[in-house]
Scaffold this motif. Structure first.
Motif, PDB file in Angstrom:
ATOM      1  N   LEU A 267       0.815  -1.203   0.000  1.00 36.22           N
ATOM      2  CA  LEU A 267       0.000   0.000   0.000  1.00 36.22           C
ATOM      3  C   LEU A 267       0.853   1.258   0.000  1.00 36.22           C
ATOM      4  CD1 LEU A 267      -3.179   0.451   0.254  1.00 36.22           C
ATOM      5  CD2 LEU A 267      -2.684   1.128   2.590  1.00 36.22           C
ATOM      6  N   PHE A 268       1.986   1.215   0.721  1.00 36.06           N
ATOM      7  CA  PHE A 268       2.803   2.415   0.874  1.00 36.06           C
ATOM      8  C   PHE A 268       3.971   2.470  -0.112  1.00 36.06           C
ATOM      9  CE2 PHE A 268       0.617   2.316   4.923  1.00 36.06           C
ATOM     10  CZ  PHE A 268       0.371   3.654   5.173  1.00 36.06           C
ATOM     11  N   GLN A 269       4.447   1.330  -0.588  1.00 36.17           N
ATOM     12  CA  GLN A 269       5.613   1.338  -1.471  1.00 36.17           C
ATOM     13  C   GLN A 269       5.288   1.879  -2.852  1.00 36.17           C
ATOM     14  OE1 GLN A 269       7.089  -2.656  -1.454  1.00 36.17           O
ATOM     15  NE2 GLN A 269       7.930  -2.527   0.617  1.00 36.17           N
ATOM     16  N   GLU A 270       4.129   1.524  -3.387  1.00 36.12           N
ATOM     17  CA  GLU A 270       3.761   2.003  -4.710  1.00 36.12           C
ATOM     18  C   GLU A 270       3.471   3.501  -4.635  1.00 36.12           C
ATOM     19  OE1 GLU A 270       3.603   0.389  -7.650  1.00 36.12           O
ATOM     20  OE2 GLU A 270       4.482  -1.351  -6.662  1.00 36.12           O
ATOM     21  N   PRO A 271       4.168   4.338  -5.402  1.00 37.48           N
ATOM     22  CA  PRO A 271       3.929   5.784  -5.348  1.00 37.48           C
ATOM     23  C   PRO A 271       2.531   6.140  -5.831  1.00 37.48           C
ATOM     24  CG  PRO A 271       5.354   5.229  -7.184  1.00 37.48           C
ATOM     25  CD  PRO A 271       5.198   3.968  -6.394  1.00 37.48           C
ATOM     26  N   LEU A 272       1.955   7.155  -5.213  1.00 37.23           N
ATOM     27  CA  LEU A 272       0.633   7.610  -5.618  1.00 37.23           C
ATOM     28  C   LEU A 272       0.706   8.291  -6.979  1.00 37.23           C
ATOM     29  CD1 LEU A 272      -1.002   9.095  -2.395  1.00 37.23           C
ATOM     30  CD2 LEU A 272      -1.649   7.025  -3.610  1.00 37.23           C
ATOM     31  N   PRO A 273      -0.133   7.900  -7.930  1.00 31.74           N
ATOM     32  CA  PRO A 273      -0.146   8.581  -9.235  1.00 31.74           C
ATOM     33  C   PRO A 273      -0.926   9.889  -9.143  1.00 31.74           C
ATOM     34  CG  PRO A 273      -1.786   6.853  -9.213  1.00 31.74           C
ATOM     35  CD  PRO A 273      -1.086   6.780  -7.879  1.00 31.74           C
ATOM     36  N   GLU A 274      -0.966  10.601 -10.221  1.00 33.07           N
ATOM     37  CA  GLU A 274      -1.770  11.817 -10.290  1.00 33.07           C
ATOM     38  C   GLU A 274      -3.250  11.455 -10.109  1.00 33.07           C
ATOM     39  OE1 GLU A 274      -2.859  15.809 -10.768  1.00 33.07           O
ATOM     40  OE2 GLU A 274      -0.900  14.884 -10.424  1.00 33.07           O
ATOM     41  N   GLY A 275      -3.884  12.117  -9.149  1.00 29.58           N
ATOM     42  CA  GLY A 275      -5.271  11.798  -8.829  1.00 29.58           C
ATOM     43  C   GLY A 275      -5.430  10.686  -7.818  1.00 29.58           C
ATOM     44  N   GLY A 276      -4.330  10.141  -7.313  1.00 28.53           N
ATOM     45  CA  GLY A 276      -4.412   9.093  -6.307  1.00 28.53           C
ATOM     46  C   GLY A 276      -4.527   9.672  -4.908  1.00 28.53           C
ATOM     47  N   PHE A 277      -5.132   8.897  -4.022  1.00 29.31           N
ATOM     48  CA  PHE A 277      -5.273   9.329  -2.639  1.00 29.31           C
ATOM     49  C   PHE A 277      -5.066   8.150  -1.701  1.00 29.31           C
ATOM     50  CE2 PHE A 277      -9.504   7.654  -3.428  1.00 29.31           C
ATOM     51  CZ  PHE A 277      -9.881   7.104  -2.215  1.00 29.31           C
ATOM     52  N   LEU A 278      -4.714   8.461  -0.487  1.00 28.41           N
ATOM     53  CA  LEU A 278      -4.595   7.486   0.588  1.00 28.41           C
ATOM     54  C   LEU A 278      -5.244   8.111   1.819  1.00 28.41           C
ATOM     55  CD1 LEU A 278      -3.517   4.731   1.502  1.00 28.41           C
ATOM     56  CD2 LEU A 278      -1.400   5.875   2.180  1.00 28.41           C
ATOM     57  N   ALA A 279      -6.275   7.461   2.342  1.00 32.10           N
ATOM     58  CA  ALA A 279      -7.071   8.032   3.417  1.00 32.10           C
ATOM     59  C   ALA A 279      -7.217   7.045   4.553  1.00 32.10           C
ATOM     60  CB  ALA A 279      -8.454   8.442   2.901  1.00 32.10           C
ATOM     61  N   LYS A 280      -7.375   7.594   5.753  1.00 34.65           N
ATOM     62  CA  LYS A 280      -7.647   6.791   6.948  1.00 34.65           C
ATOM     63  C   LYS A 280      -9.093   7.022   7.369  1.00 34.65           C
ATOM     64  CE  LYS A 280      -4.720   6.599  10.416  1.00 34.65           C
ATOM     65  NZ  LYS A 280      -3.962   6.961  11.645  1.00 34.65           N
ATOM     66  N   LEU A 281      -9.830   5.930   7.511  1.00 36.29           N
ATOM     67  CA  LEU A 281     -11.237   5.977   7.908  1.00 36.29           C
ATOM     68  C   LEU A 281     -11.408   5.302   9.259  1.00 36.29           C
ATOM     69  CD1 LEU A 281     -12.890   4.915   4.522  1.00 36.29           C
ATOM     70  CD2 LEU A 281     -12.199   7.196   5.241  1.00 36.29           C
ATOM     71  N   GLU A 282     -12.557   5.533   9.872  1.00 35.19           N
ATOM     72  CA  GLU A 282     -12.912   4.842  11.096  1.00 35.19           C
ATOM     73  C   GLU A 282     -14.301   4.250  10.949  1.00 35.19           C
ATOM     74  OE1 GLU A 282     -12.733   7.725  14.181  1.00 35.19           O
ATOM     75  OE2 GLU A 282     -14.539   8.812  13.526  1.00 35.19           O
ATOM     76  N   GLY A 283     -14.578   3.256  11.767  1.00 35.50           N
ATOM     77  CA  GLY A 283     -15.872   2.593  11.688  1.00 35.50           C
ATOM     78  C   GLY A 283     -15.707   1.085  11.601  1.00 35.50           C
ATOM     79  N   PRO A 284     -16.783   0.355  11.296  1.00 37.76           N
ATOM     80  CA  PRO A 284     -16.723  -1.118  11.276  1.00 37.76           C
ATOM     81  C   PRO A 284     -15.966  -1.702  10.104  1.00 37.76           C
ATOM     82  CG  PRO A 284     -18.893  -0.364  10.622  1.00 37.76           C
ATOM     83  CD  PRO A 284     -18.147   0.851  11.077  1.00 37.76           C
ATOM     84  N   GLY A 285     -15.804  -0.965   9.004  1.00 36.68           N
ATOM     85  CA  GLY A 285     -15.073  -1.495   7.857  1.00 36.68           C
ATOM     86  C   GLY A 285     -15.980  -1.860   6.705  1.00 36.68           C
ATOM     87  N   TRP A 286     -15.380  -2.423   5.646  1.00 36.06           N
ATOM     88  CA  TRP A 286     -16.096  -2.697   4.406  1.00 36.06           C
ATOM     89  C   TRP A 286     -16.318  -4.180   4.136  1.00 36.06           C
ATOM     90  CZ3 TRP A 286     -13.356   1.015   0.406  1.00 36.06           C
ATOM     91  CH2 TRP A 286     -13.656   2.338   0.749  1.00 36.06           C
ATOM     92  N   THR A 287     -15.755  -5.078   4.903  1.00 35.26           N
ATOM     93  CA  THR A 287     -15.843  -6.499   4.581  1.00 35.26           C
ATOM     94  C   THR A 287     -17.162  -7.074   5.082  1.00 35.26           C
ATOM     95  OG1 THR A 287     -14.684  -7.081   6.618  1.00 35.26           O
ATOM     96  CG2 THR A 287     -13.346  -6.746   4.642  1.00 35.26           C
ATOM     97  N   PHE A 288     -17.349  -8.356   4.842  1.00 36.98           N
ATOM     98  CA  PHE A 288     -18.587  -9.038   5.212  1.00 36.98           C
ATOM     99  C   PHE A 288     -18.818  -9.064   6.717  1.00 36.98           C
ATOM    100  CE2 PHE A 288     -15.068 -11.923   4.554  1.00 36.98           C
ATOM    101  CZ  PHE A 288     -15.001 -12.607   5.763  1.00 36.98           C
ATOM    102  N   SER A 289     -17.743  -8.935   7.518  1.00 39.88           N
ATOM    103  CA  SER A 289     -17.917  -8.959   8.966  1.00 39.88           C
ATOM    104  C   SER A 289     -18.669  -7.741   9.480  1.00 39.88           C
ATOM    105  CB  SER A 289     -16.551  -9.043   9.665  1.00 39.88           C
ATOM    106  OG  SER A 289     -15.776  -7.895   9.372  1.00 39.88           O
ATOM    107  N   GLU A 290     -18.875  -6.727   8.635  1.00 39.30           N
ATOM    108  CA  GLU A 290     -19.654  -5.559   9.042  1.00 39.30           C
ATOM    109  C   GLU A 290     -21.082  -5.952   9.398  1.00 39.30           C
ATOM    110  OE1 GLU A 290     -20.911  -1.152   7.280  1.00 39.30           O
ATOM    111  OE2 GLU A 290     -19.918  -2.652   6.018  1.00 39.30           O
ATOM    112  N   ALA A 291     -21.573  -7.054   8.800  1.00 41.04           N
ATOM    113  CA  ALA A 291     -22.938  -7.493   9.086  1.00 41.04           C
ATOM    114  C   ALA A 291     -23.071  -8.162  10.445  1.00 41.04           C
ATOM    115  CB  ALA A 291     -23.418  -8.448   7.993  1.00 41.04           C
ATOM    116  N   ILE A 292     -21.959  -8.520  11.087  1.00 45.25           N
ATOM    117  CA  ILE A 292     -22.017  -9.149  12.407  1.00 45.25           C
ATOM    118  C   ILE A 292     -22.209  -8.057  13.447  1.00 45.25           C
ATOM    119  CG2 ILE A 292     -20.815 -10.651  14.027  1.00 45.25           C
ATOM    120  CD1 ILE A 292     -19.130 -11.671  11.721  1.00 45.25           C
TER     121      ILE A 292
END
Length: 587
Positions: free
Chosen positions: A544-569
């Motif tokens: 995630l960090f080694q590949e340089p961000l291209p033009e228009g790329g972003f790297l963000a930190k979010l909070e909350g339960p997440g995006w995977t299937f375990s969010e339904a638990i």
């Protein structure tokens, strides 16, 4: 007398010399055993066992190579020779360390008239051997047994025939090779990501364009989520079939999302690459294969609260409150000891017979009340993840990690086909995961035992409409957070410059702050999680960090339960930290 003394002196000197020789021999290290394995491959799979009853014929692979983690696919081939469809129930029962005869995998399939199909049963690697039961109304089939073996060489899963693999790699078949190969039919290969995610290397030996679409989707998801996929014969439209490729240099190991892809350029180069991969995995300096490495729980024979590998739990307060419980026990002892003696002298023995059970009942209620009021009956969790947002195809590739603790085991939950749960690769004291694969993976047991802390890794490739909108406003950037979670901080590269994202709630807008021009890509290292999470999510964090961000790329930190299937638990979330990398919507 002098002669006897001289004789004893000589004997003592001889004994001393002998002891010195032994010490010298023990001090000299034994020479290291040479690796006698040959530069070739060995096929490790026993002949399948077959049985028939009436119109149904069943064949089961009984000897299987076992990957280091995840699952290994067990094939049950069904052939209905009759003129009417049949419903067949398949159950895999395995022997675990603590629980005997656990049903780790179940699937119900319908076999059409005169149809032959392969039913794949993903089996957790903790189940090293067990039984396979095949049941159908009106039939009585025998029970099959299977064994998962650890090979001496590096295990490779090959989709294709042995002839195609030998011609495409020019590796000879030997008795004890550096590669241990298991061949799967491309037409009947598994469709679930769980069947592949535990293997460190997968090779497609035949024509990629001939693979069924759902099989290729699982393989592409395997590569994007942290695996290494090798194509012996890359197709001409490889860029369309592997959309996350940034370049297509033949012969090299190319980054692909969180994983890697090798596009072979000639048989000799492919053979050397496969052997080099095996040597790298066996070296102590190479990282462990796999996208996520949950920490194993502490040994039940140990006294330390730390987990395996010296890691601490991600979820605080998972140990029993020994100090408070000792305080309650001390009060109970004082009440029934000196207090009981004083009560017996003043009120008599009858009062003592009433008071002691009453004090014991109050103490037990205090323990139960503490568990209900402080810990409750909910599932406690701490979740962390990294996501590669593929905005062009509206999907998200996520590798997650969760620490869980509960007083009661959670209810069954669904896991999509292009997702998988991964346990620790050294957790030999836990029971295997139990799942029903009839309509995707439904976890029915083994996810979490009552009052036991456990960590699970998650791998998911799922559709997603999440995005980060950017628009130019008078030399500034306006940010619209549509990522589905509160934005804590982050960076975006736009207009040959770096911008710092503001903290935004879901659906909110704000202005980004332009950073000085001398800032480099290393500025985003501030978003890295702490060492405890980093050790578990290595090497996807590095990708995630080694590949340089291209033009228009972003790297963000979010909070909350997440995006995977375990969010339904349903959980009581202690902490949720998630890193997302992608391209913005806008200029």
């Amino acid at each position: 007398m002098r002669e006897w003394r001289a004789l004893l002196l000589v004997l003592g000197l001889c004994a001393g010399v002998a002891r010195a020789n032994v010490v010298i021999e023990e001090a000299v290290p034994a020479p290291a055993e040479a690796d006698t394995r040959l530069p070739g491959y060995t096929e490790l799979s026993g002949a399948p066992e077959s049985a028939s009853d009436g119109e149904l014929r069943v064949s089961v692979a009984t000897t299987l190579p076992r990957p280091r983690r995840g699952y290994f696919p067990l094939e049950v081939e069904l052939h209905n020779t009759g003129s009417t469809p049949r419903v067949v129930d398949i159950a895999v029962t395995a022997t675990a360390t603590e629980v005997r005869r656990v049903e780790v995998s179940r699937r119900r399939v319908e076999v059409g008239a005169r149809q032959k199909l392969s039913a794949w049963m993903p089996v957790p690697v903790l189940a090293r051997h067990g039984l396979v039961r095949v049941e159908s109304p009106g039939l009585n089939l025998r029970v099959f047994s299977f064994y998962a073996t650890d090979s001496s060489g590096h295990t490779v899963l090959v989709l294709g025939t042995e002839k195609a693999f030998a011609e495409g790699s020019h590796l000879p078949r030997v008795e004890d090779g550096k590669l241990t190969v298991r061949f799967l039919s491309p037409e009947n290969a598994p469709r679930e990501l769980a069947a592949y995610v535990g293997h460190s290397r997968i090779v497609v030996a035949g024509d990629v364009t001939a693979l069924p679409a759902d099989v290729w989707s699982a393989l592409e998801a395997y590569a994007a989520s942290g695996g290494l996929l090798t194509l012996l014969h890359p197709p001409r439209d490889v860029e369309q079939r592997l959309p996350l490729l940034t370049r297509s240099n033949p012969g090299d190991v190319l980054p692909y999302g969180f994983g890697q892809v090798r596009l072979c350029d000639g048989a000799e180069g492919c053979a050397s690459g496969l052997l080099a991969d095996a040597a790298a995995l066996e070296s102590n300096e190479a990282p462990r294969p796999g996208p996520v490495h949950p920490a194993p729980p502490p040994s039940r024979w140990g006294q330390q609260p730390a987990l395996g590998a010296g890691l601490s739990p991600l979820l605080p307060g998972v140990q029993a409150p020994v100090g408070r419980f000792l305080g309650l026990i001390t009060l109970f002892v004082l009440a029934v000891g000196p207090g009981g003696l004083l009560l017996a002298r003043r009120k008599g023995p009858v009062a003592l017979l009433i008071a002691v059970p009453s004090v014991a009942l109050v103490t037990c209620l205090a323990f139960v009340g503490w568990s209900l009021l402080v810990e409750g009956l909910t599932l406690h969790a701490a979740r962390y993840s990294v996501t590669w947002l593929d905005r062009e195809r509206d999907r998200a590739v996520t590798v997650g990690l969760g620490g869980y603790y509960a007083n009661l085991e959670p209810e069954p939950f669904q896991v999509p086909a292009l997702s998988a749960l991964l346990s620790s690769d050294s957790d030999w004291e836990s029971r295997p995961l139990e799942a029903d694969w009839t309509r995707g993976m439904v976890v029915t047991g083994g996810f979490l035992s009552a009052r036991t802390y456990q960590e699970w890794g998650e791998v998911a490739v799922a559709p997603s409409r999440a995005r980060l909108g950017v628009s130019a406003e008078g030399g500034q950037l306006r940010i619209r957070n549509a990522l589905g979670a509160p934005l804590v901080e982050g960076y975006v590269r736009s207009g040959d410059g770096w911008w710092k994202l503001p903290a935004l709630a879901e659906g909110a807008e704000g202005l980004a702050t332009r950073l000085p021009g001398d800032i480099s890509d290393s500025a985003i290292d501030a978003l890295r999680p702490d060492e405890a999470v980093g050790r578990r999510l290595y090497p996807v964090l590095g990708r995630l960090f080694q590949e340089p961000l291209p033009e228009g790329g972003f790297l963000a930190k979010l909070e909350g339960p997440g995006w995977t299937f375990s969010e339904a638990i349903p959980v009581r979330l202690h902490e949720g930290v998630h890193l997302v990398r992608g391209r913005v919507d806008g200029p």
